[in-house]
Scaffold this motif. Structure first.
Motif, mmCIF file in Angstrom:
data_model
loop_
_atom_site.group_PDB
_atom_site.id
_atom_site.type_symbol
_atom_site.label_atom_id
_atom_site.label_comp_id
_atom_site.label_asym_id
_atom_site.label_seq_id
_atom_site.Cartn_x
_atom_site.Cartn_y
_atom_site.Cartn_z
ATOM 1 N N SER C 52 0.811 -1.225 0.000
ATOM 2 C CA SER C 52 0.000 0.000 0.000
ATOM 3 C C SER C 52 0.837 1.265 0.000
ATOM 4 O O SER C 52 0.302 2.356 -0.100
ATOM 5 N N ALA C 78 -3.456 3.689 -4.164
ATOM 6 C CA ALA C 78 -4.903 3.520 -4.104
ATOM 7 C C ALA C 78 -5.517 3.894 -5.457
ATOM 8 O O ALA C 78 -6.437 3.238 -5.936
ATOM 9 N N ILE C 83 -6.638 -1.503 -2.932
ATOM 10 C CA ILE C 83 -7.266 -0.925 -1.748
ATOM 11 C C ILE C 83 -7.070 -1.860 -0.568
ATOM 12 O O ILE C 83 -7.309 -3.070 -0.661
ATOM 13 N N GLN C 84 -6.640 -1.292 0.561
ATOM 14 C CA GLN C 84 -6.388 -2.098 1.740
ATOM 15 C C GLN C 84 -7.514 -1.949 2.757
ATOM 16 O O GLN C 84 -7.990 -0.839 3.001
ATOM 17 N N ALA C 152 -13.938 -0.357 1.245
ATOM 18 C CA ALA C 152 -12.973 -0.730 0.203
ATOM 19 C C ALA C 152 -13.689 -1.018 -1.111
ATOM 20 O O ALA C 152 -13.210 -0.643 -2.187
#
Lengths: 336, 282, 238
Positions: C52, C78, C83-84, C152
């Motif tokens: 990320s 992102a 996406i985390q 997310a």
């Protein structure tokens, strides 16, 4: 063999050299003006030491000037109204400041970080309002005049009105005493615990009671030292009044500590106080109206290049010297 | 309370709220108190003095210009001084040093003597048979509009959402594409702009000199404490309470009122450290 | 071999001189569901943070979708569609459910797409639909986890990284979570999951890696790992 031992003792040797230097300095350099700057710097040293002590217990006080004021007025009243001798007035100034701090401390130190700061800021303002308006005691803006003390030690009579030298030696003595005291506390087990708590708030729940106790002690001790400084200052100026203790004074203590270096309990504040007082006064004389601007810019520049304060130089300077040798082909041991 | 006193307290409340909301915004995202906030107020007052009084530009245009200029100064300071320094305590000291920088600079440019600004809204208006100063009324109206606009910006816009997200969980906000550093810069600009607006609308009522910034900062801090740190609502409530207490006490008991105001703040802090209306955060 | 969507090549990560991750290489192809298992402190979160962009790897490369991403900032990564869902959820406590989801959609400009995603999230997590105006802090742990995953999803990700989603959830919620992750995968999302709960993690995934003390110990299809004696002993408690 003794190289390591010598290295370990070096700070002590340097410290002794520094103390001897401060003692003989005014005897060699007979500059009355410089002497007066140094005396004021001494007062600021006590002031900054107090701020740093509170800071290192994890609280950010914005009202330390209030304790300077309490000490100053108490000292002035004890001297002029009660007629107490010099030493007792100093002590009285410190004690009244400490009592006020203790009573306030057990209440306001319960508040968390930012709220404590704002509460102390309010206290600083309150102190000035009282000083300005409580005419019967503080004489408002007129202030209180204090006679220069005459101290008799055996046959010897020292009249402080004729020479500033006694003030100088007294403040040097006071700074050394305060520095030793705060240094001892900082090195003590309790001091170490609290400092680790101040950086790792997770632990603070466990150490809550210890922390509170330590904070009250530090707040009170700092106020005592600051109060003595206030009383001394008032004697030195022969006058006390509200302008001496403006809220801006409290932030000056913070500036001194950051410029000197907040990561050392004693040397940082002292170095910062001396540097800021000396150059501050010099700028006042030579720059006049330009002074605030230049002062502000210099502070920002210093923080920019030395965010950890001037104390950092003791690490940077040897590294720099070593790097000089390196260019000549000598391989120095890696800096720690 | 006589109507004139009431409107006076509203004027003070407006100033405290505008100052406090800027401080709170900056604090919420940067985690530091901007001690030079009062000096941005002072700069705003001087901008009005030069633009409106000297150059004769329309009052509202002058206000907008002063907010833009001072906001831009704030943006430059955040971006090129505070962000590179990074550490919070050092950044706080920088804001303290900025106090002398701005006061010194303005003394150089404008001189130490106080200036006065003529009112953009002279005369009185009658409301329900009560004659009130139109200047004071206008000040309150402008402040209310500004506060509503700020509220809408924070609550209803995409940028406002980014701002709140970045203040609450900076790391998570970054994981969804919010550039927290840029948001901080913008917030510093908005906060300083608000202080300038406060200084601008107050300038005609008070005099303007290089040192007028100190008092508004202290009062804004107290308002924040009363209302509770961290929310705009808290700043509004705190500003109103402080303004009311201040002018009422001043009217009824005179000079010692200031002392009582400070005392009340400390008492509030003792019993509700999170502020009168603040939520305690776990 | 098919083209990898995400690929880590010999990645090293260190904090203040301590190496937390040493020479980790892993591949995730599109529509994969990959699980990384390992004990606490094995370096799983470090790997995620490196993907990320929250930490920069000391050595090695990270590629996503044919582009090297290990020098980009978190918002840039992102923006590429990674996406985390961070460990501990990190939802925005004082924003409402709807606002939390809106932050997820921060990079989306297409109003229609946002509305569509809202529907998707609400379909998968009906509990969220019931209280759109509740503040994040008022939700239960399970609901917060749903919110974190939903947030997310709002970003229209090419790939979702899930860091210990089962942490602190009751067994019932864990089962629910498993179903929801499966549904997410069936919808065509690529998932990379880090789990301490190895059985759950592996049974969901089609491929797995075992991370131990910052190094990759084993890799293989979920079935292989679930039947591996060593894995059984160390992580499945058999």
């Amino acid at each position: 063999m003794d190289k390591a031992k010598l290295k370990a003792k070096l700070p002590l040797i340097l410290l002794l050299a520094f103390i001897i230097f401060t003692i003989i300095f005014p005897l060699i350099v007979k500059d009355r003006f410089l002497l007066s700057i140094l005396i004021e710097a001494g007062v600021m040293c006590l002031f900054a030491l107090g701020f740093a002590a509170v800071f290192r217990s994890g609280q950010f006080s914005l009202g330390q000037a209030a304790f300077l004021a309490v000490g100053g007025y108490a000292g002035a009243l004890l001297a002029s109204k009660a007629g107490l001798p010099f030493w007792l007035s100093l002590l009285g100034g410190g004690l009244s400041s400490a009592i006020v701090a203790f009573l306030l401390g057990i209440v306001i130190l319960r508040m968390g970080g930012l709220y404590f700061s704002i509460a102390t800021l309010a206290l600083g303002e309150i102190a000035i309002i009282i000083a300005k308006n409580w005419d019967s005691v503080t004489s408002g803006m007129t202030g209180i005049a204090v006679d220069a003390p005459i101290v008799k030690i055996g046959e010897l009579t020292i009249n402080f009105a004729t020479t500033k030298l006694p003030y100088y030696y007294i403040i040097v003595l006071l700074v050394i005493m305060a520095a030793l005291m705060f240094w001892r506390i900082d090195r003590s087990r309790l001091g170490t615990v609290v400092r680790s708590v101040a950086v790792a708030p997770v632990m603070s729940e466990h150490a809550g009671i210890h922390l509170m106790k330590y904070r009250v002690i530090m707040f009170t001790l700092a106020a005592f030292v600051t109060g003595v400084a206030g009383a001394f200052y008032v004697y030195y100026l022969s006058w006390v009044g509200p302008p001496l203790f403006s809220g801006a004074q409290s932030t000056v203590a913070l500036i001194m500590c950051v410029i000197g270096g907040l990561w050392s309990a004693v040397s940082g504040p002292i170095i910062g106080a001396i540097i800021v007082s000396y150059f501050g006064t010099m700028m006042q004389i030579h720059l006049e109206g330009l002074r605030p601007l230049v002062f502000g810019v210099l502070v920002i520049v210093l923080i920019w290049f030395m965010p950890n304060g001037l104390v950092e130089l003791q690490y940077r300077f040897p590294a720099w010297v070593k790097s000089l040798f390196k260019k000549k082909g000598k391989v120095p041991d890696a800096p720690a | 309370m006589p109507p004139a006193i009431f409107i006076d307290s509203l004027v003070l409340s407006s100033m405290y709220i505008l100052m406090a909301s800027g401080l709170v915004l900056v604090f919420s995202i940067m985690g530091i108190l901007n001690f030079a906030h009062g000096q941005f107020y002072m700069l705003g007052a001087y901008a009005i003095f030069y633009l409106f009084q000297q150059a004769g530009i329309n009052f509202f245009i002058s206000l907008a210009l002063s907010a833009a200029i001072v906001g831009f100064v704030g943006i430059l300071i955040e971006r090129y001084i505070m962000r590179p320094i990074g550490q919070p305590i050092q950044a706080v000291v920088v804001t303290i040093a900025l106090i002398s920088v701005f006061e010194g600079l303005i003394t150089l440019i404008a001189g130490p003597a106080p200036h006065s600004v003529t009112s953009a809204f002279p005369g009185n208006v009658d409301i329900f048979g009560v004659s009130l100063s139109s200047e004071r009324l206008a000040t309150v109206v402008i402040a209310v509009i500004l506060i509503i606009a700020l509220y809408l910006f924070i609550q209803r816009t995409r940028l406002g959402l980014a701002l709140r997200a970045a203040a609450q969980q900076p790391v998570a906000a970054g994981l969804f594409g919010i550039q927290v550093a840029r948001v901080s810069t913008l917030v510093m600009g908005i906060g300083c702009g608000l202080a300038a607006l406060a200084g601008g609308i107050m300038a005609p009522m008070f005099y303007v000199d290089p040192w007028i910034g100190g008092q508004p900062l202290v009062m804004a801090l107290l308002a924040i404490v009363i209302g509770g740190m961290g929310s705009l609502g808290g700043a509004v409530v705190g500003g109103i309470v402080l303004g009311m207490i201040g002018s009422m006490l001043a009217y009824y008991i005179g000079f010692w009122s200031q002392l009582i105001s400070f005392g009340i703040v400390i008492v509030i802090l003792l019993f509700r450290p999170q502020g009168l209306f603040g939520q305690s955060e776990k | 071999m098919t083209e990898a969507l995400l690929e880590l090549k010999d990645v090293y990560i260190s904090y203040l001189g301590v190496e937390a991750v040493r020479g980790v290489s892993l591949r995730v192809t599109e529509r994969d569901f990959v699980t990384v298992i390992g004990a606490n402190g094995a370096g799983k979160s470090s790997v995620f943070n490196a993907i990320s962009g929250l930490v920069k790897p000391a050595k090695g490369e990270i590629w996503f979708n044919g582009e090297r991403i290990d020098r980009l900032t978190p918002p840039q990564i992102a923006g590429r569609g990674v996406i985390q869902v961070p460990e501990g959820r990190k939802i925005f406590p004082l924003l409402t459910v709807k606002e939390n989801l809106m932050v997820g959609a921060f990079m989306q400009r297409d109003k229609k797409k946002i509305a569509e995603n809202f529907e998707n999230v609400y379909r998968l997590f009906p509990a969220l639909k019931e209280r759109p105006t509740a503040k994040g802090i008022r939700l239960s742990g399970g609901q917060q986890q749903m919110l974190a995953i939903g947030r997310a999803m709002m970003a229209n990700p090419k790939m979702i990284l899930l860091d210990e989603p089962s942490l602190g959830l009751s067994p019932i919620f864990c089962q629910q979570l498993s179903r929801q992750l499966k549904a997410l995968h069936n919808e065509g999302k690529t998932l990379l999951l880090v789990e301490q709960n190895a059985r759950m993690g592996l049974s969901l995934a089609n491929y797995g890696y075992v991370l131990e003390n910052g190094e990759l110990r084993k890799e293989g299809t979920s079935a292989q790992l679930l039947n591996d004696d060593e894995v059984k002993r160390a992580y499945l408690g058999v």
